[in-house]
Scaffold this motif. Structure first.
Motif, PDB file in Angstrom:
ATOM      1  N   ASP A  92     -26.140 -22.765 -12.262  1.00 41.06           N
ATOM      2  CA  ASP A  92     -27.059 -21.784 -11.686  1.00 41.06           C
ATOM      3  C   ASP A  92     -28.427 -22.432 -11.719  1.00 41.06           C
ATOM      4  N   THR A 137     -25.764 -21.358  -6.735  1.00 46.10           N
ATOM      5  CA  THR A 137     -24.678 -21.276  -7.697  1.00 46.10           C
ATOM      6  C   THR A 137     -23.623 -22.239  -7.199  1.00 46.10           C
ATOM      7  N   ARG A 152     -28.158 -31.761 -16.885  1.00 44.17           N
ATOM      8  CA  ARG A 152     -29.284 -30.817 -16.892  1.00 44.17           C
ATOM      9  C   ARG A 152     -30.608 -31.567 -16.753  1.00 44.17           C
ATOM     10  N   GLU A 156     -33.379 -31.333 -13.743  1.00 46.16           N
ATOM     11  CA  GLU A 156     -34.722 -30.836 -14.071  1.00 46.16           C
ATOM     12  C   GLU A 156     -35.813 -31.827 -13.709  1.00 46.16           C
ATOM     13  N   MET A 163     -35.217 -24.075 -13.009  1.00 50.56           N
ATOM     14  CA  MET A 163     -34.499 -23.561 -14.171  1.00 50.56           C
ATOM     15  C   MET A 163     -33.032 -23.854 -13.925  1.00 50.56           C
ATOM     16  N   GLU A 165     -29.145 -23.769 -15.444  1.00 49.98           N
ATOM     17  CA  GLU A 165     -28.193 -23.275 -16.430  1.00 49.98           C
ATOM     18  C   GLU A 165     -26.834 -23.858 -16.105  1.00 49.98           C
ATOM     19  N   ALA A 167     -22.702 -23.925 -17.544  1.00 50.16           N
ATOM     20  CA  ALA A 167     -21.733 -23.279 -18.431  1.00 50.16           C
ATOM     21  C   ALA A 167     -20.338 -23.763 -18.090  1.00 50.16           C
TER      22      ALA A 167
END
Length: 183
Positions: A92, A137, A152, A156, A163, A165, A167
């Motif tokens: 996300d 997504t 990540r 970034e 932002m 995320e 998982a």
């Protein structure tokens, strides 16, 4: 059974999915999986169907015949996947929208050897300002050696305001992307 992957595009109107389903059912085919959406006045979709080998050519001809109704259908043979299942991660991502953001994100993913399994993007207004926010997504297949922190950090670096995320993914076989432990 032969498995075909169909890509469809047509000016949006009621009954398009029914026309596709009729073609598949008339040839004894089975509708396996699909993703469809209305976008900018067009209906677009991708689906997979299984059909008996002796009905394959007739189904393809019938689907191609939908062209006279304004529906373009592209048919491809499915490739049976024999490779071991990779680690699947849900991404996300939210940040300020700008031209080239999808290119930059996918370039980073490709550089890291990540395969995009599913991708959904949209642009929305920020809640407290008129700025446009880019949101995506995605379901990503990671190479075995890639650490989540590396992925990540790499994403970034594209912008200070992103932002990210990540998982682990749990497959409920219902086509929905869910983080592990999610309902």
């Amino acid at each position: 059974m032969d498995v075909l992957v169909l890509t469809i595009i047509a000016p949006d109107q009621p009954g398009l999915v029914e026309q596709l389903a009729d073609c598949v059912a008339e040839r004894g085919g089975n509708w396996l999986e699909s993703r469809m959406s209305r976008m900018a006045g067009q209906f677009a979709g991708i689906l997979s169907v299984s059909v008996a080998p002796e009905q394959r050519e007739a189904l393809v001809a019938q689907l191609k015949g939908l062209d006279v109704r304004g529906m373009r259908v592209l048919v491809a043979e499915s490739q049976i996947e024999q490779a071991p299942k990779p680690q699947l991660i849900q991404l996300d991502l939210l940040g300020n929208d700008r031209p080239g953001i999808v290119r930059d994100i996918t370039r980073q993913l490709t550089r890291l050897g990540v395969n995009v399994e599913r991708l959904s993007t949209d642009v929305r207004a920020a809640p407290m300002s008129s700025e446009q926010l880019f949101h995506t997504t995605a379901l990503l297949a990671l190479p075995p050696a890639l650490e989540l922190d590396t992925l990540r950090q790499s994403l970034e670096t594209l912008a200070d305001d992103l932002m990210v995320e990540l998982a682990a993914y749990r497959d409920n076989h219902d086509g929905q992307v869910r983080a592990a432990g999610a309902a």
